[in-house]
Design an enzyme around this catalytic site. Structure first.
Site, PDB file in Angstrom:
ATOM      1  N   LYS A  52       0.805  -1.229   0.000  1.00  0.00           N
ATOM      2  CA  LYS A  52       0.000   0.000   0.000  1.00  0.00           C
ATOM      3  C   LYS A  52       0.835   1.275   0.000  1.00  0.00           C
ATOM      4  CE  LYS A  52      -4.597  -1.328   0.999  1.00  0.00           C
ATOM      5  NZ  LYS A  52      -4.470  -2.723   1.489  1.00  0.00           N
ATOM      6  N   SER A  77      -8.028   1.335   9.392  1.00  0.00           N
ATOM      7  CA  SER A  77      -7.350   0.873  10.595  1.00  0.00           C
ATOM      8  C   SER A  77      -6.280  -0.117  10.174  1.00  0.00           C
ATOM      9  CB  SER A  77      -8.342   0.239  11.566  1.00  0.00           C
ATOM     10  OG  SER A  77      -9.137  -0.689  10.871  1.00  0.00           O
ATOM     11  N   GLU A 203      -9.811 -13.847  -3.443  1.00  0.00           N
ATOM     12  CA  GLU A 203     -10.519 -13.242  -2.313  1.00  0.00           C
ATOM     13  C   GLU A 203     -10.697 -14.239  -1.185  1.00  0.00           C
ATOM     14  OE1 GLU A 203     -13.970 -10.370  -3.770  1.00  0.00           O
ATOM     15  OE2 GLU A 203     -14.218 -12.457  -4.336  1.00  0.00           O
ATOM     16  N   GLY A 207     -15.881 -13.548   1.744  1.00  0.00           N
ATOM     17  CA  GLY A 207     -16.156 -12.225   1.166  1.00  0.00           C
ATOM     18  C   GLY A 207     -15.908 -12.231  -0.322  1.00  0.00           C
ATOM     19  N   ASP A 209     -17.413 -10.965  -2.901  1.00  0.00           N
ATOM     20  CA  ASP A 209     -18.138  -9.973  -3.719  1.00  0.00           C
ATOM     21  C   ASP A 209     -17.463  -9.756  -5.067  1.00  0.00           C
ATOM     22  OD1 ASP A 209     -16.209  -8.567  -1.774  1.00  0.00           O
ATOM     23  OD2 ASP A 209     -16.467  -7.109  -3.394  1.00  0.00           O
ATOM     24  N   SER A 303       1.215  -9.940  -0.484  1.00  0.00           N
ATOM     25  CA  SER A 303       0.916  -8.502  -0.422  1.00  0.00           C
ATOM     26  C   SER A 303       1.280  -7.804   0.876  1.00  0.00           C
ATOM     27  CB  SER A 303      -0.567  -8.281  -0.744  1.00  0.00           C
ATOM     28  OG  SER A 303      -1.379  -9.080   0.079  1.00  0.00           O
TER      29      SER A 303
END
Ligand SMILES: *Cc1c(COP(=O)(O)O)cnc(C)c1O
Length: 319
Positions: A52, A77, A203, A207, A209, A303
């Site tokens: 990130k 968070s 994923e 979750g 989606d 990651s």
């Protein structure tokens, strides 16, 4: 807004010498397990312990002087909070991070340690968007979203660009998927640098989606999933990330919490590295039976590595 590999290239130039060029690891044991030749891109060794930082630094470095003087704000968070905090400190920008009162103390401390101001809110009675919008309006802060922003996507795409630049053309690229900043950026890079590669997003099973959205051809929203992959507890793909994923990605698959825990154990016991459960998504899928990778050269993005020591202990030595 159309993003292209050129945007990833521009991001690469901006982060050069500031973000780490992370190492590529291999494991003979993992190769034997999968029958593939696997190249792990180790973003757990990136600054702040996750990819990130790439997107955050790229996004903050593009803000004009006027906005820089006023400061930036992010809601997180997790790893995005620390990434924005560090990038802001490096660039001399004031950062405000909005976190729930019940965020882990270690994350609060780490984010504060990078010099950010923390504003806490009650997850159950307050909407963090209201808290953030009020602060942003009052102080003129620029919002830095965690994935649905062109400069974030382009920055995240630099990891796979580095990987292919280092190891050469791949048959498949496997990438963790939350809101899709990492996957969409990776897809821009892989399509350009290794056009024949199949691109997969992974994923948490609870979750999915992204898989639902990929199959339905539109963004599907789910309730906040319960999973140990806390970096991928997103409820929907973004307006910018979804079309890139729809157009460039070959498939979206899932990994269960048990598979993630087993993969975290593998990294610790066989490769001597700490990987957080979310960071193990792609590797877990590569070693499962949803992807047929035998005989292929495969890039796997690891990651991140930020996991609470007590949680890690629980995974390494289950009761
Ligand atoms: C944020 C995060 C992800 C998911 O990235 P998206 O860009 O939201 O898809 C995956 N792994 C780790 C370690 C993360 O911090």
């Amino acid at each position: 807004m159309t993003l292209a590999y050129d945007d990833v290239l521009a991001a690469r130039r901006r982060i050069a010498g500031i973000a780490h060029h992370t190492p590529v690891f291999t494991s003979r044991t993992f190769d034997e397990l999968t029958g593939a030749e696997v190249f792990f891109k180790m973003e757990n060794f990136q600054r702040v312990g996750a990819f990130k930082f790439r997107g955050a630094y790229n996004a903050l470095s593009r803000i004009d002087a006027d906005r820089r003087a006023r400061g930036v704000i992010a809601f997180s968070s997790g790893n995005h909070a620390q990434a924005v905090a560090l990038a802001a400190r490096i660039l001399g920008i004031k950062a405000t991070i909005v976190m729930p009162f019940d965020a882990p103390a270690a994350k609060l401390e780490a984010t504060r340690g990078y010099g950010a101001e923390i504003v806490q809110y009650d997850r159950y009675s307050q909407d963090r968007r209201d808290v953030g919008a009020e602060l942003a309006a009052e102080h003129g802060y620029t919002m830095i979203p965690p994935f649905d922003h062109p400069d974030i996507i382009a920055g995240q795409g630099t990891a796979v660009a580095e990987l292919i630049g280092e190891v050469g053309v791949l048959d498949a690229v496997v990438v963790p998927l939350g809101g899709g900043g990492l996957l969409s950026g990776s897809a821009l890079s892989a399509r350009e640098l290794s056009p024949g590669a199949r691109i997969y997003g992974v994923e948490p099973e609870a979750g999915d989606d992204g898989r639902q959205s990929f199959r339905a051809g539109r963004i599907v929203t789910i309730p906040t999933p319960k999973t140990i992959a806390d970096g991928a507890q997103t409820t929907a793909l973004g307006e910018l990330t979804f079309p890139i994923i729809r157009d460039l990605v070959d498939d979206v698959v899932t990994a269960s919490d048990d598979e993630l825990a087993a993969q975290v154990r593998f990294f610790a016991s066989r490769m001597n590295v700490v990987v957080e459960p979310t960071g193990a998504l792609a590797a877990a899928a590569a070693s499962g039976n949803q992807l047929d990778l035998a005989g292929q050269r495969v890039g796997v993005v690891v990651s991140g590595g930020n996991v609470d020591p007590a949680a890690l202990a629980g995974i390494l030595a289950p009761a």
